[in-house]
Motif scaffolding. Structure first.
Motif, PDB file in Angstrom:
ATOM      1  N   LEU A 127       0.848  -1.198   0.000  1.00 51.99           N
ATOM      2  CA  LEU A 127       0.000   0.000   0.000  1.00 51.99           C
ATOM      3  C   LEU A 127       0.879   1.241   0.000  1.00 51.99           C
ATOM      4  CD1 LEU A 127      -2.560  -1.073   2.759  1.00 51.99           C
ATOM      5  CD2 LEU A 127      -2.761  -1.358   0.283  1.00 51.99           C
ATOM      6  N   ARG A 164      -4.542   4.185   4.006  1.00 52.19           N
ATOM      7  CA  ARG A 164      -3.809   2.920   4.112  1.00 52.19           C
ATOM      8  C   ARG A 164      -4.472   1.992   5.130  1.00 52.19           C
ATOM      9  NH1 ARG A 164       0.663   6.375   4.705  1.00 52.19           N
ATOM     10  NH2 ARG A 164       1.171   5.453   6.748  1.00 52.19           N
ATOM     11  N   ARG A 208      -6.001  -1.634   4.181  1.00 48.04           N
ATOM     12  CA  ARG A 208      -5.466  -2.809   4.880  1.00 48.04           C
ATOM     13  C   ARG A 208      -6.582  -3.612   5.529  1.00 48.04           C
ATOM     14  NH1 ARG A 208      -0.814  -4.965   7.331  1.00 48.04           N
ATOM     15  NH2 ARG A 208       0.561  -3.331   6.531  1.00 48.04           N
ATOM     16  N   GLU A 236      -7.133  -7.368   4.201  1.00 50.95           N
ATOM     17  CA  GLU A 236      -6.709  -8.444   5.100  1.00 50.95           C
ATOM     18  C   GLU A 236      -7.887  -9.231   5.666  1.00 50.95           C
ATOM     19  OE1 GLU A 236      -3.813  -6.982   7.925  1.00 50.95           O
ATOM     20  OE2 GLU A 236      -2.249  -7.497   6.463  1.00 50.95           O
ATOM     21  N   VAL A 284      -1.560  -8.055   2.939  1.00 50.33           N
ATOM     22  CA  VAL A 284      -0.819  -6.796   2.838  1.00 50.33           C
ATOM     23  C   VAL A 284       0.561  -7.014   3.449  1.00 50.33           C
ATOM     24  CG1 VAL A 284      -0.710  -4.373   3.516  1.00 50.33           C
ATOM     25  CG2 VAL A 284      -2.908  -5.394   2.907  1.00 50.33           C
ATOM     26  N   GLU A 314       3.708  -1.054   3.711  1.00 56.71           N
ATOM     27  CA  GLU A 314       3.104   0.246   3.457  1.00 56.71           C
ATOM     28  C   GLU A 314       4.197   1.279   3.215  1.00 56.71           C
ATOM     29  OE1 GLU A 314       0.414   1.637   6.426  1.00 56.71           O
ATOM     30  OE2 GLU A 314      -0.590  -0.309   6.679  1.00 56.71           O
TER      31      GLU A 314
END
Length: 220
Positions: A7, A15, A19, A23, A30, A33
C-alpha cells in the motif's frame, strides 16, 4: 498462495482502510506500506508484492513517476493499481499510459476494492473498461495521436490479433473472448500475448489505450 499487496498513500487513514478491507480476505495479504512514491522501489525489491496499490497524488514522488520508476527499474515488476479520489483525472490516465494496470477509487466499496486487486493480479481482463474509455476520450487526442498510430501500423497485427484487441478494449476476459471466437482459452492467451508484444505494451490496459489513441478502436 495469497495475493500480496503493498500500500502506497500519503494518507494514513486511507492505508488503514485498505489494509482492513484486504486483510479480511483469506486470499489477500498486505505485506507493507509506504507514504510516498519515492519509497516504492526499495520496498518492491525487498517484499516482492504481486500488486502495488499506489496513490496518484503524493508530495515527493507522485504515482505516475513511481509507476514509471518501478517498471523501468524492477526486473519482474508487480501489477500496479492506481488509487485515486477522482475517476476522470488526467493524472490517472497518465499513470495508465505509463503502465499501471488499472485504477481504484478511494470511495469504492469493500467488494469493489477486493475485486480490483484480484482482477489486476490475474491480469487477463481490463479493469473498469467503461472508465478507461471515458479517460481515453477525454485525454487521448481522440484518435489523433500520431505516435500511437505509428505503433499500431508498425505492429503488423494479424486479423485474429486485431479482433482480439477489439474485444480486449470492450473489457472481455480471455474466457469471454474464447467463447465469442469459439476457440480455446489458451489460444486467446497466445493471441493476447502476441498483441502486447507487438505493441510494446506492458499490459492489456496499455495496449487498449494505444488502440484508442490511434483510432483503431473508438473510445466513445
Amino acid at each position: 498462495m495469497p495475493v500480496t499487496v503493498l500500500l502506497v498513500d500519503d494518507e494514513p487513514l486511507v492505508r488503514m482502510g485498505l489494509r482492513a478491507v484486504l486483510e479480511a480476505q483469506p486470499d489477500i495479504r498486505v505485506v507493507g506500506e509506504a507514504a510516498d512514491g519515492a519509497a516504492v522501489i526499495p520496498l518492491v525489491r525487498q517484499l516482492r508484492p504481486d500488486v502495488v496499490a499506489m496513490d496518484v497524488r503524493m508530495p515527493l514522488m507522485d504515482g505516475i513517476e513511481a509507476t514509471r520508476a518501478v517498471l523501468r527499474s524492477v526486473a519482474e515488476p508487480p501489477k500496479i493499481l492506481v488509487v485515486t479520489t477522482f475517476e476522470s483525472d488526467e493524472y490517472v490516465y497518465e499513470a495508465l499510459r505509463a503502465g499501471a494496470n488499472g485504477f481504484l477509487l478511494k470511495r469504492a466499496r469493500a467488494a469493489e476494492i477486493v475485486h480490483a486487486v484480484r482482477l489486476v493480479a490475474e491480469g487477463d481482463s481490463l479493469l473498469f473498461p467503461a472508465s478507461v474509455r471515458q479517460l481515453a476520450a477525454e485525454y487521448g487526442d481522440r484518435g489523433g495521436n500520431a505516435a500511437a498510430q505509428d505503433t499500431l501500423r508498425r505492429a503488423g497485427l494479424t486479423e485474429r490479433e486485431s479482433e482480439v484487441l477489439r474485444l480486449m478494449a470492450r473489457g472481455m476476459s480471455n474466457a469471454e473472448i474464447a467463447a465469442r471466437l469459439v476457440v480455446g482459452t489458451e489460444t486467446v492467451k497466445s493471441h493476447a500475448g502476441a498483441v502486447l508484444a507487438k505493441l510494446g505494451a506492458r499490459n492489456r490496459t496499455q495496449a487498449v489505450i494505444t488502440a484508442y489513441e490511434s483510432g483503431f478502436v473508438a473510445p466513445g
